[in-house]
Design an enzyme around this catalytic site. Structure first.
Site, PDB file in Angstrom:
ATOM      1  N   LYS A  42       0.847  -1.205   0.000  1.00  0.00           N
ATOM      2  CA  LYS A  42       0.000   0.000   0.000  1.00  0.00           C
ATOM      3  C   LYS A  42       0.885   1.259   0.000  1.00  0.00           C
ATOM      4  O   LYS A  42       0.579   2.240  -0.668  1.00  0.00           O
ATOM      5  CB  LYS A  42      -0.912   0.022   1.226  1.00  0.00           C
ATOM      6  CG  LYS A  42      -2.075  -0.965   1.153  1.00  0.00           C
ATOM      7  CD  LYS A  42      -3.151  -0.434   0.244  1.00  0.00           C
ATOM      8  CE  LYS A  42      -4.442  -1.146   0.283  1.00  0.00           C
ATOM      9  NZ  LYS A  42      -4.738  -2.399  -0.142  1.00  0.00           N
ATOM     10  N   LYS A  50      -4.808 -14.156 -10.840  1.00  0.00           N
ATOM     11  CA  LYS A  50      -6.091 -14.513 -10.247  1.00  0.00           C
ATOM     12  C   LYS A  50      -7.186 -13.525 -10.640  1.00  0.00           C
ATOM     13  O   LYS A  50      -6.905 -12.413 -11.078  1.00  0.00           O
ATOM     14  CB  LYS A  50      -5.964 -14.563  -8.725  1.00  0.00           C
ATOM     15  CG  LYS A  50      -5.705 -13.215  -8.079  1.00  0.00           C
ATOM     16  CD  LYS A  50      -6.100 -13.222  -6.607  1.00  0.00           C
ATOM     17  CE  LYS A  50      -6.306 -11.803  -6.105  1.00  0.00           C
ATOM     18  NZ  LYS A  50      -7.004 -11.668  -4.861  1.00  0.00           N
ATOM     19  N   LYS A  94     -11.047  -7.806  -8.259  1.00  0.00           N
ATOM     20  CA  LYS A  94     -11.658  -6.530  -8.622  1.00  0.00           C
ATOM     21  C   LYS A  94     -10.618  -5.584  -9.181  1.00  0.00           C
ATOM     22  O   LYS A  94     -10.798  -4.994 -10.228  1.00  0.00           O
ATOM     23  CB  LYS A  94     -12.285  -5.891  -7.377  1.00  0.00           C
ATOM     24  CG  LYS A  94     -13.788  -5.912  -7.412  1.00  0.00           C
ATOM     25  CD  LYS A  94     -14.356  -5.327  -6.145  1.00  0.00           C
ATOM     26  CE  LYS A  94     -13.934  -6.087  -4.953  1.00  0.00           C
ATOM     27  NZ  LYS A  94     -14.821  -6.903  -4.244  1.00  0.00           N
TER      28      LYS A  94
HETATM   29  P1  ADP Z   1     -11.121  -8.619  -4.434  1.00  0.00           P
HETATM   30  O1  ADP Z   1     -10.524  -7.333  -3.983  1.00  0.00           O
HETATM   31  O2  ADP Z   1     -10.430  -9.213  -5.589  1.00  0.00           O
HETATM   32  O3  ADP Z   1     -12.588  -8.584  -4.629  1.00  0.00           O
HETATM   33  P2  ADP Z   1     -10.750  -9.409  -1.719  1.00  0.00           P
HETATM   34  O4  ADP Z   1      -9.288  -9.223  -1.562  1.00  0.00           O
HETATM   35  O5  ADP Z   1     -11.681  -8.387  -1.168  1.00  0.00           O
HETATM   36  O6  ADP Z   1     -11.005  -9.662  -3.265  1.00  0.00           O
HETATM   37  O7  ADP Z   1     -11.119 -10.847  -1.137  1.00  0.00           O
HETATM   38  C1  ADP Z   1     -12.306 -11.215  -0.460  1.00  0.00           C
HETATM   39  C2  ADP Z   1     -12.251 -12.716  -0.220  1.00  0.00           C
HETATM   40  O8  ADP Z   1     -12.327 -13.427  -1.481  1.00  0.00           O
HETATM   41  C3  ADP Z   1     -10.956 -13.188   0.445  1.00  0.00           C
HETATM   42  O9  ADP Z   1     -11.234 -14.234   1.365  1.00  0.00           O
HETATM   43  C4  ADP Z   1     -10.116 -13.694  -0.719  1.00  0.00           C
HETATM   44  O10 ADP Z   1      -9.184 -14.669  -0.319  1.00  0.00           O
HETATM   45  C5  ADP Z   1     -11.185 -14.265  -1.647  1.00  0.00           C
HETATM   46  N1  ADP Z   1     -10.757 -14.168  -3.074  1.00  0.00           N
HETATM   47  C6  ADP Z   1     -10.667 -13.053  -3.811  1.00  0.00           C
HETATM   48  N2  ADP Z   1     -10.264 -13.315  -5.083  1.00  0.00           N
HETATM   49  C7  ADP Z   1     -10.099 -14.664  -5.140  1.00  0.00           C
HETATM   50  C8  ADP Z   1      -9.702 -15.589  -6.185  1.00  0.00           C
HETATM   51  N3  ADP Z   1      -9.415 -15.156  -7.416  1.00  0.00           N
HETATM   52  N4  ADP Z   1      -9.642 -16.900  -5.892  1.00  0.00           N
HETATM   53  C9  ADP Z   1      -9.946 -17.346  -4.646  1.00  0.00           C
HETATM   54  N5  ADP Z   1     -10.332 -16.543  -3.620  1.00  0.00           N
HETATM   55  C10 ADP Z   1     -10.415 -15.220  -3.847  1.00  0.00           C
END
Ligand code: ADP
Ligand code: TRP
Length: 328
Positions: free
Chosen positions: A111, A194, A197
Site C-alpha cells: 500500500k 487470479k 476486482k
Molecule cells: P477482491 O478485492 O479481488 O474482490 P478481496 O481481496 O476483497 O477480493 O477478497 C475477499 C475474499 O475473497 C478473500 O477471502 C479472498 O481470499 C477471496 N478471493 C478473492 N479473489 C479470489 C480468487 N481469485 N480466488 C480465490 N479466492 C479469492
C-alpha cells in the site's frame, strides 16, 4: 462448539473469485459451526470512501451474501461498524502492537508503494483491527484466502501476547480454514494471475448473461496445441481451471480430450464455459435483485445480526476489561 468467523470488505460486487474462494465455504460451514460473517466497513475507510458509497456497498454485499445462501437463521451476519466493542478491543490490541512488526507486513508495504499519498494509521494497524474482528468472538477458524496468511499470523501473535501479558489462557489462537486441502485460486481470463476486482478481470455474480458471454468470449487463449498431450500455457490452463470450477466433469473431460488430440476449438469451449457460468450465476443474480429491492428485509437482517454479534462481543469486552484491570 468451535466458532467460525470471516469478513469481506465492501468494495464492490462479489465476483466468482470471492464466491468460490470464500463465500461458498461460509455457506457450507454455517450448518456445522457457530458462524459469524461480517461486512468489514471500518476496514474500507482506509481508502476514504464517500458516505453514499459506503451505504450502497454495504447494502450490496449484504444482499449478495444472502443471495449466495448465507442464512441469517443459521449464521450471524452483521456489519462491523454496528458492533462498537470491536473498536474497544482494537484499542487494547494496539497498545501491544509494535511499529516495527506492523511496518513489516507485506500488504502494508504494498500500500505504501501504491498509495504514497495516503499512508494512514488505519492502514498500518489493519492487522490489529482484523485481529480484534476475530478475537471479539473468540473465533477458532477463519475461512480466508492465501493472501490473508500474514494477517492471520498477526492475529495469532496478538492473541498469544495478550494471554502472556495478563497471564491468562483467554483468547484461542485462530487458524485459517480451507474447505479443501489447498486454498482455491480462481484464475482471471486475461492470460495470467487470479480473478480480482482490482485486476479488472472479474466476472461478477450480478453480471447479466450477455456481459458474461462477452467476458468469456474475450478470454485470452493461443493458436492451439500442435502436439498431442502437450502442456497447457498459462492462459489456456486458466480457462480449463475455471471450467473445472463451474462445469460438469463430463464437459471438462470432453474438452481436455479435444485439447490432447489437438482438435480443440476454443470458440466452442468458451461458448460452453459461458453457458455454464450463466447457469450458475443467473439464479443468484435473480435473488440478488429480489433481495436488494427488499430494503425492509435487509434492515431486519442487519439489525438482528448487530444484536446477536453485540451480545457475543459485549461478553468478551466485559471479561477483557476485567482482565486488564478496568471495571467490567
Ligand atoms: P477482491 O478485492 O479481488 O474482490 P478481496 O481481496 O476483497 O477480493 O477478497 C475477499 C475474499 O475473497 C478473500 O477471502 C479472498 O481470499 C477471496 N478471493 C478473492 N479473489 C479470489 C480468487 N481469485 N480466488 C480465490 N479466492 C479469492
Ligand atoms: N482482510 C480481509 C480481506 O481483505 C477482510 C477481513 C477483515 C477479515 N477482517 C477480517 C477476514 C477478519 C477474516 C477475518 O479479505
Amino acid at each position: 462448539m468451535e466458532t467460525v468467523l470471516s469478513g469481506i470488505r465492501p468494495t464492490g460486487n462479489l465476483h466468482l473469485g470471492n464466491y468460490f474462494g470464500a463465500v461458498q465455504s461460509f455457506v457450507k460451514l454455517q450448518d456445522a459451526y457457530q458462524c459469524f460473517f461480517f461486512i468489514a466497513d471500518w476496514h474500507s475507510l482506509t481508502t476514504h470512501p464517500r458516505p453514499e458509497n459506503i451505504r450502497q456497498s454495504v447494502k450490496t454485499i449484504l444482499a449478495e451474501y444472502l443471495a449466495c445462501g448465507i442464512d441469517p437463521e443459521k449464521a450471524t451476519i452483521y456489519v462491523q461498524s454496528d458492533v462498537i466493542q470491536v473498536a474497544e478491543l482494537y484499542l487494547y490490541l494496539n497498545m501491544n502492537a509494535y511499529l516495527g512488526e506492523l511496518e513489516r507486513v507485506t500488504s502494508f508495504k504494498e500500500k505504501v508503494r501504491k498509495q504514497p499519498d495516503n499512508i494512514n494509521a488505519g492502514l498500518l494497524t489493519y492487522p490489529s483491527l482484523m485481529a480484534a474482528d476475530i478475537l471479539i468472538h473468540k473465533a477458532n477458524k477463519v475461512p480466508v484466502g492465501k493472501d490473508q496468511e500474514q494477517n492471520m499470523e498477526m492475529a495469532r501473535k496478538f492473541a498469544r501476547r495478550f494471554n502472556t501479558i495478563y497471564n491468562v489462557a483467554y483468547f484461542p489462537e485462530p487458524e485459517s480454514f480451507h474447505l479443501s486441502d489447498k486454498a482455491l485460486k480462481v484464475p482471471g481470463l486475461d492470460g495470467s494471475g487470479k480473478m480480482g476486482k482490482s485486476e479488472g478481470n472479474a466476472i461478477y455474480l450480478i453480471d447479466d448473461e450477455q456481459t458474461i458471454q462477452k467476458k468469456v468470449m474475450k478470454a485470452v487463449t493461443d493458436a492451439g496445441p500442435t502436439h498431442p498431450n502437450s502442456e497447457k500455457p498459462e492462459a489456456v490452463a486458466n480457462l480449463f481451471a475455471l471450467m473445472e470450477i463451474v462445469s460438469s466433469q463430463d464437459t471438462c473431460r470432453y474438452f481436455n480430450e479435444k485439447y490432447n488430440t489437438c482438435e480443440i476449438r476454443y470458440g466452442d469451449m468458451k461458448k460452453q464455459l459461458a453457458e455454464d457460468i450463466n447457469a450458475f450465476c443467473t439464479p443468484i443474480r435473480k435473488k440478488i435483485l429480489e433481495i436488494t429491492a427488499d430494503t425492509t428485509y435487509l434492515d431486519q437482517v442487519a439489525r438482528r445480526g448487530a444484536q446477536k454479534a453485540t451480545e457475543s462481543a459485549a461478553q468478551t469486552i466485559r471479561e477483557v476489561r476485567e482482565i486488564i484491570g478496568f471495571r467490567p
